[in-house]
Write a protein that holds these residues in place. Structure first.
Motif, PDB file in Angstrom:
ATOM      1  N   ALA A  66       0.842  -1.192   0.000  1.00  0.00           N
ATOM      2  CA  ALA A  66       0.000   0.000   0.000  1.00  0.00           C
ATOM      3  C   ALA A  66       0.880   1.245   0.000  1.00  0.00           C
ATOM      4  O   ALA A  66       1.996   1.228   0.523  1.00  0.00           O
ATOM      5  N   PRO A  67       0.401   2.344  -0.583  1.00  0.00           N
ATOM      6  CA  PRO A  67       1.197   3.579  -0.552  1.00  0.00           C
ATOM      7  C   PRO A  67       1.359   4.101   0.863  1.00  0.00           C
ATOM      8  O   PRO A  67       0.420   4.059   1.662  1.00  0.00           O
ATOM      9  N   THR A  68       2.540   4.598   1.182  1.00  0.00           N
ATOM     10  CA  THR A  68       2.763   5.168   2.517  1.00  0.00           C
ATOM     11  C   THR A  68       2.109   6.531   2.645  1.00  0.00           C
ATOM     12  O   THR A  68       1.854   6.990   3.760  1.00  0.00           O
ATOM     13  N   ASN A  69       1.858   7.185   1.508  1.00  0.00           N
ATOM     14  CA  ASN A  69       1.226   8.503   1.527  1.00  0.00           C
ATOM     15  C   ASN A  69       0.398   8.640   0.247  1.00  0.00           C
ATOM     16  O   ASN A  69       0.853   9.211  -0.738  1.00  0.00           O
ATOM     17  N   ALA A  70      -0.817   8.112   0.278  1.00  0.00           N
ATOM     18  CA  ALA A  70      -1.670   8.110  -0.910  1.00  0.00           C
ATOM     19  C   ALA A  70      -1.996   9.526  -1.405  1.00  0.00           C
ATOM     20  O   ALA A  70      -1.971   9.779  -2.622  1.00  0.00           O
ATOM     21  N   PRO A  71      -2.297  10.496  -0.535  1.00  0.00           N
ATOM     22  CA  PRO A  71      -2.554  11.856  -1.038  1.00  0.00           C
ATOM     23  C   PRO A  71      -1.354  12.450  -1.778  1.00  0.00           C
ATOM     24  O   PRO A  71      -1.527  13.159  -2.777  1.00  0.00           O
TER      25      PRO A  71
END
Length: 310
Positions: A66-71
């Motif tokens: 999963a992305p560590t910082n999706a925004p």
């Protein structure tokens, strides 16, 4: 931007041909198709920080990380698309950010304890240059990086040992003229069964399969390759000649120029004194002035500060 799990649309024929490739390309970059922009933004981020926002750059599916910082990933992807898919724009907004310009030194004990690998980028990551970038850096520092921008592949001179170890029945290495071999590494020819030993020691990936994340090892053969490779010694000699040319052979100026070319800074007083003593010691031992300065250039080229990004 649409969610990461956006499903692909059907690919329809175009015109009088099947149109599969054109349709696929239009779908990849079409309105609302943000996956390709996210993938590219993540790859560029990975190049600058060592690890992507999504740590599995070739797997954005449910089995990947999963992305560590999706925004942040969405912001970069949106900027990428809005700029007309400009990779230069993507590089610029990353490299001018406060995050990119942070030190790699741990300045917070609490952050170090909570996130020792800096996955959330509370500090920069110290990392070694790729094998090709090390080669290009040596050429650039020595003042001999070529300006080739297109054309056929270039095949550098192979050490005799590498040629002897190759399968002679299928050996094919069309060595390029010396004046063509100073090109950027992106133009170097690739043979799956025969690789340039210096780049191989520095973890250049195999051409047999795609490599989304390169391995970075620290081994004794790497140090031995940098210390003994004839090509590296040749770049040290070129750098010595460049220093003489740029400074008219004034020792203090040569040391300042060497530090500026290799490290992009001036030497400290202790470093300048150590360099002077090293050259004087080599000359006193009978090495000769040219050999002494070449040895200093060689040592500086092979230092961690030259071949790592801090």
């Amino acid at each position: 931007l649409v969610p990461l799990g956006d499903a692909p649309a059907p690919i329809a024929p175009i015109g009088g041909s099947s149109g599969r490739r054109v349709a696929l390309a239009r779908w990849i970059v079409g309105p609302g198709r943000a996956l390709s922009a996210r993938v590219m933004a993540n790859r560029v981020w990975q190049r600058h920080f060592g690890t992507g926002i999504v740590a599995t750059p070739d797997d954005f599916g449910r089995t990947g990380a999963a992305p560590t910082n999706a925004p942040l990933l969405d912001f970069l992807a949106a900027e990428f698309v809005a700029s007309g898919w400009s990779v230069h724009h993507l590089h610029r907004i990353i490299m001018t950010s406060d995050t990119y310009r942070m030190t790699s030194r741990a300045t917070s004990a609490a952050a170090q304890a909570a996130d020792p690998e800096a996955r959330h980028v509370w500090r920069q990551s110290l990392r070694r240059l790729d094998a090709e970038a090390i080669r290009d850096s040596f050429l650039a520092i020595a003042g001999h990086l070529g300006t080739k921008t297109s054309g056929p592949s270039v095949y550098p001179s192979l050490p005799a040992g590498a040629q002897d170890a190759a399968n002679q029945a299928s050996f094919r290495w069309p060595e390029s003229p010396p004046e063509e071999q100073d090109c950027r590494s992106v133009f170097l020819g690739v043979r799956r069964a025969l690789r340039w030993p210096l780049l191989e020691a520095l973890d250049v990936p195999t051409a047999s399969a795609p490599t989304a994340v390169r391995s970075t090892t620290t081994t004794a053969p790497q140090a031995l390759a940098l210390l003994n490779d004839r090509w590296v010694h040749a770049q040290a000699a070129r750098l010595r000649d460049r220093l003489h040319h740029d400074t008219d052979g004034r020792p203090a100026a040569m040391i300042d120029r060497l530090w500026a070319l290799a490290y992009q800074r001036r030497p400290t007083a202790d470093e300048a004194l150590a360099a002077e003593r090293f050259v004087d010691g080599e000359i006193a031992a009978g090495a000769g002035s040219d050999a002494a300065w070449q040895a200093l250039c060689h040592a500086v080229l092979c230092t961690s500060e030259t071949i790592t990004v801090d």
